[in-house]
Design an enzyme around this catalytic site. Structure first.
Site, PDB file in Angstrom:
ATOM      1  N   PRO A 174       0.830  -1.209   0.000  1.00  9.26           N
ATOM      2  CG  PRO A 174      -0.807  -1.585   1.603  1.00  9.26           C
ATOM      3  CD  PRO A 174       0.516  -2.104   1.123  1.00  9.26           C
ATOM      4  CD  GLU A 175       2.915   2.697  -4.382  1.00  5.24           C
ATOM      5  OE1 GLU A 175       3.191   3.840  -4.792  1.00  5.24           O
ATOM      6  OE2 GLU A 175       2.948   1.687  -5.114  1.00  5.24           O
TER       7      GLU A 175
ATOM      8  NE  ARG B 201      12.271  -0.205  -5.222  1.00  6.66           N
ATOM      9  CZ  ARG B 201      11.341  -0.096  -4.275  1.00  6.66           C
ATOM     10  NH1 ARG B 201      10.059  -0.196  -4.609  1.00  6.66           N
ATOM     11  NH2 ARG B 201      11.670   0.145  -3.028  1.00  6.66           N
TER      12      ARG B 201
ATOM     13  CE  LYS C  45       5.527   3.688   0.133  1.00  5.18           C
ATOM     14  NZ  LYS C  45       6.413   2.602  -0.356  1.00  5.18           N
TER      15      LYS C  45
END
Length: 269
Positions: A2-3, A259, A58
């Site tokens: 979650p950002e 990433r 966050k």
């Protein structure tokens, strides 16, 4: 993970459910998810009232009426559910906060945590974080100053929480696409015009994601129709091999510093 938009969505929805309500019971099924002894945590949280909920980067902060704060970081795989024992998901719960007949279930807190800290220590916990990208002080000039004299790839600076807080893998790609910049572009090569565009793209993408409820997979409560709405709005993230919304070229995927990264080589430079 979650950002910022996901946590801001949680903040908005949970404020409607929890603000002003008293925590009637606390269950801890995984001691490592909290930062104190179980007895201390339960003693100081049970019977306290949630005055308000805020967000930093966050993190979510549940401000209690006893000068303590519950500091939440969901990390990878963490999520929450608000409901009753009758409609709760069939999952393992690391922590459960009860508010009478309703409970807030914390799920997937294997890497994440729910820490109980004195209110006076909150700012100290966030001292290493970069500025909030939705703050009025987040301007093109401020961004240029932060990047001045620095080297590295654009994506890796966007996800570096000490430089800009709240942005992770998904939104770094969406921001780069909106700005027309490749994620592996060297930040030292950015022109003033590109930097100005980037400073506009960052809040634009994040605010749009908040409006659509972020990309969380699971609803927060039974009638939740907001959470996860941004899944269908992503322009490049997780769309490898699909046509670009701008030019119809295929979205590509590569790894940048381990990433996964999505982009369009035709629309981004």
């Amino acid at each position: 993970m979650p950002e910022l938009p996901e946590m801001e969505t949680y903040r908005t929805l949970l404020t409607e459910k929890m603000a002003g309500k008293t925590i009637t019971k606390v269950e801890i099924n995984r001691e490592k998810s909290v930062n104190t002894t179980v007895d201390f945590f339960i003693h100081h949280v049970t019977g306290s009232r949630v005055d308000f909920i805020s967000r930093r980067a966050k993190h979510l902060l549940f401000h209690l009426d006893n000068n303590y704060v519950l500091l939440l970081h969901l990390m990878l795989g963490g999520w929450m559910y608000w409901g009753t024992p009758a409609d709760r998901p069939s999952r393992n719960f690391q922590v459960i906060l009860s508010f009478g007949e309703y409970q807030l279930y914390f799920i997937g807190l294997r890497l994440g945590y729910l820490h109980l800290i004195p209110s006076a220590e909150v700012e100290e916990r966030f001292a290493a974080l970069g500025p909030e990208p939705l703050s009025p002080t987040f301007t093109a000039q401020a961004l240029m100053e932060r990047f001045k004299g620095k080297r590295g790839k654009l994506k890796m600076k966007l996800v570096d929480q000490s430089w800009i807080s709240g942005i992770g893998n998904c939104y770094s790609d969406e921001i780069c696409f909106h700005a027309g910049l490749l994620p592996d572009k060297a930040i030292q090569s950015l022109t003033n015009t590109q930097m100005e565009q980037l400073s506009r793209s960052i809040p634009t993408v994040l605010q749009e994601a908040i409006r659509w409820g972020g990309y969380m997979e699971y609803p927060l409560f039974k009638e939740d129709r907001l959470t996860g709405g941004y899944n269908d709005q992503c322009k490049v993230y997780d769309r490898e091999g699909e046509p670009c919304f701008r030019c119809s070229q295929f979205i590509q995927k590569e790894e940048i510093s381990s990433r996964k990264t999505f982009f369009c080589t035709h629309c981004q430079e």
